[in-house]
Design a protein around this motif. Structure first.
Motif, mmCIF file in Angstrom:
data_model
loop_
_atom_site.group_PDB
_atom_site.id
_atom_site.type_symbol
_atom_site.label_atom_id
_atom_site.label_comp_id
_atom_site.label_asym_id
_atom_site.label_seq_id
_atom_site.Cartn_x
_atom_site.Cartn_y
_atom_site.Cartn_z
ATOM 1 N N GLN A 1 -16.924 -5.308 29.677
ATOM 2 C CA GLN A 1 -17.080 -6.026 30.926
ATOM 3 C C GLN A 1 -17.270 -5.060 32.096
ATOM 4 O O GLN A 1 -16.994 -3.865 31.985
ATOM 5 C CB GLN A 1 -15.861 -6.923 31.178
ATOM 6 C CG GLN A 1 -15.737 -8.067 30.178
ATOM 7 C CD GLN A 1 -14.568 -8.977 30.483
ATOM 8 O OE1 GLN A 1 -13.531 -8.523 30.960
ATOM 9 N NE2 GLN A 1 -14.729 -10.263 30.220
ATOM 10 N N THR A 2 -17.739 -5.594 33.227
ATOM 11 C CA THR A 2 -18.017 -4.739 34.382
ATOM 12 C C THR A 2 -16.756 -4.128 34.971
ATOM 13 O O THR A 2 -16.831 -3.116 35.678
ATOM 14 C CB THR A 2 -18.747 -5.547 35.475
ATOM 15 O OG1 THR A 2 -17.982 -6.724 35.774
ATOM 16 C CG2 THR A 2 -20.119 -5.986 34.997
ATOM 17 N N ASP A 3 -15.586 -4.718 34.677
ATOM 18 C CA ASP A 3 -14.339 -4.141 35.166
ATOM 19 C C ASP A 3 -13.740 -3.136 34.188
ATOM 20 O O ASP A 3 -12.627 -2.656 34.383
ATOM 21 C CB ASP A 3 -13.313 -5.235 35.471
ATOM 22 C CG ASP A 3 -13.001 -6.090 34.248
ATOM 23 O OD1 ASP A 3 -13.577 -5.828 33.172
ATOM 24 O OD2 ASP A 3 -12.171 -7.009 34.367
ATOM 25 N N GLY A 4 -14.469 -2.802 33.108
ATOM 26 C CA GLY A 4 -14.031 -1.782 32.166
ATOM 27 C C GLY A 4 -13.312 -2.307 30.943
ATOM 28 O O GLY A 4 -13.052 -1.541 30.010
ATOM 29 N N GLN A 5 -12.965 -3.578 30.910
ATOM 30 C CA GLN A 5 -12.247 -4.130 29.765
ATOM 31 C C GLN A 5 -13.213 -4.383 28.598
ATOM 32 O O GLN A 5 -14.368 -4.751 28.806
ATOM 33 C CB GLN A 5 -11.543 -5.435 30.147
ATOM 34 C CG GLN A 5 -10.494 -5.278 31.229
ATOM 35 C CD GLN A 5 -9.764 -6.578 31.497
ATOM 36 O OE1 GLN A 5 -8.871 -6.974 30.756
ATOM 37 N NE2 GLN A 5 -10.145 -7.250 32.574
ATOM 38 N N LEU A 6 -12.692 -4.175 27.389
ATOM 39 C CA LEU A 6 -13.483 -4.375 26.169
ATOM 40 C C LEU A 6 -13.132 -5.724 25.557
ATOM 41 O O LEU A 6 -11.961 -6.024 25.334
ATOM 42 C CB LEU A 6 -13.219 -3.246 25.166
ATOM 43 C CG LEU A 6 -13.966 -3.346 23.824
ATOM 44 C CD1 LEU A 6 -15.472 -3.208 24.048
ATOM 45 C CD2 LEU A 6 -13.478 -2.283 22.857
#
Length: 311
Positions: free
Chosen positions: A166-171
């Motif tokens: 995701q764009t917030d870094g979460q997978l």
């Protein structure tokens, strides 16, 4: 009575030993007689292993020339290896046990597969969905996709699941059947994507002049691809305190490209309207009172206030 019981026990023990010895002799004799078949079956298994190794090597070379994706090559390699191994094992089984024909073995395997399929329904569903996704290639690694509440960049596609960053870094690890059964929006399928903002000008301004100022400002932004697609400006609606324009242009398809281009366009339009003296109005509110409001003079209020004595 005791001697008779002992004699019976000895007789039963001798009979059991004789039966066990006969069975062992039968097993040894059968193993010796079947040893050529066992050797031939082992040779068939060895040949199968060699054929699998050669087939995988050739398949990888061919796929490398065709420039297929690594995950798709792995799927094709696995399917080829499974098919060759299944054929080789069925032949070896038929050599050792002539009564077991390939047809009977496939029938038994089919019944077992049905039971296994019910037990591992979700696993096989994801597996088949992964194969179809890799074969059809609706999206590739690096694409930005959205599927229901999941949105981000695809990092890896495996047989069972797809990994989306995701764009917030979460997978997010998403099962393949979820992507296969639900609509997926591929935002980076093309290099360009259209984006839109709403810009309002005051009712007292000239609509045609405001449209021209906005269009010139948007066209001079570096991230706006007006060389491919024209900038479109349309008067959209009569707002509460402004005439609203729909401003549409084309830019890069990645989320960062969209955000950066929108930031630059808004700044350019604001600066251009300010220079042209065109008002971007604040929301106006009209207040209506049922009765007239009394208005007091500030001087009267000051005179009516009590005076303090100096101490």
């Amino acid at each position: 009575m005791a001697e008779g019981t002992v004699m019976e026990d000895v007789f039963n023990l001798q009979e059991a030993s004789s039966t066990l010895s006969s069975q062992l002799d039968a097993y040894i004799t059968g193993a010796i007689e079947a040893s050529p078949k066992i050797v031939l079956a082992l040779f068939i298994i060895f040949v199968t292993w060699a054929v699998v190794a050669v087939a995988r090597f050739i398949l990888r070379r061919v796929c490398a020339r065709m420039r297929l994706r690594r995950n798709l090559v792995d799927v094709l390699s696995m399917l080829t290896s499974t098919t060759i191994w299944l054929t080789g094992l069925l032949i070896a089984l038929a050599v050792v046990f002539p009564s077991i024909t390939p047809g009977k073995a496939l029938t038994t395997l089919g019944l077992g597969s049905v039971a296994i399929g019910f037990a591992f329904k979700d696993t096989f569903e994801n597996f088949l969905a992964g194969i179809l996704i890799l074969l059809r290639e609706p999206f590739a690694i690096g694409d930005h996709v959205e599927c229901e509440d999941v949105e981000g960049q695809i990092e890896e596609i495996t047989i069972r699941d797809t990994r989306i960053r995701q764009t917030d870094g979460q997978l997010v690890v998403t099962p393949n059947h979820h992507l296969f059964q639900n609509p997926v929006t591929v935002r980076t399928d093309k290099d360009l994507r259209r984006t839109t903002i709403i810009c309002g000008v005051a009712y007292g301004e000239n609509v045609d002049e405001a449209r021209k100022v906005i269009q010139d400002a948007v066209a001079h932004v570096d991230t706006v691809r007006d060389d491919v697609k024209d900038v479109e400006i349309y008067a959209q609606s009569f707002g509460a305190s402004s005439i609203d324009f729909e401003v549409t242009w084309w830019t890069g398809s990645k989320p960062h490209d969209i955000r950066a281009s929108r930031d630059q366009v808004i700044a350019a339009v604001k600066s251009a309207l300010d220079e042209a003296g065109i008002e971007i109005p604040f929301p106006y509110r009209t207040l209506t009172f049922n009765e007239p409001l009394p208005i007091k003079n500030m001087s009267e209020e000051d005179s009516s206030a009590p005076k303090r004595k100096a101490s």
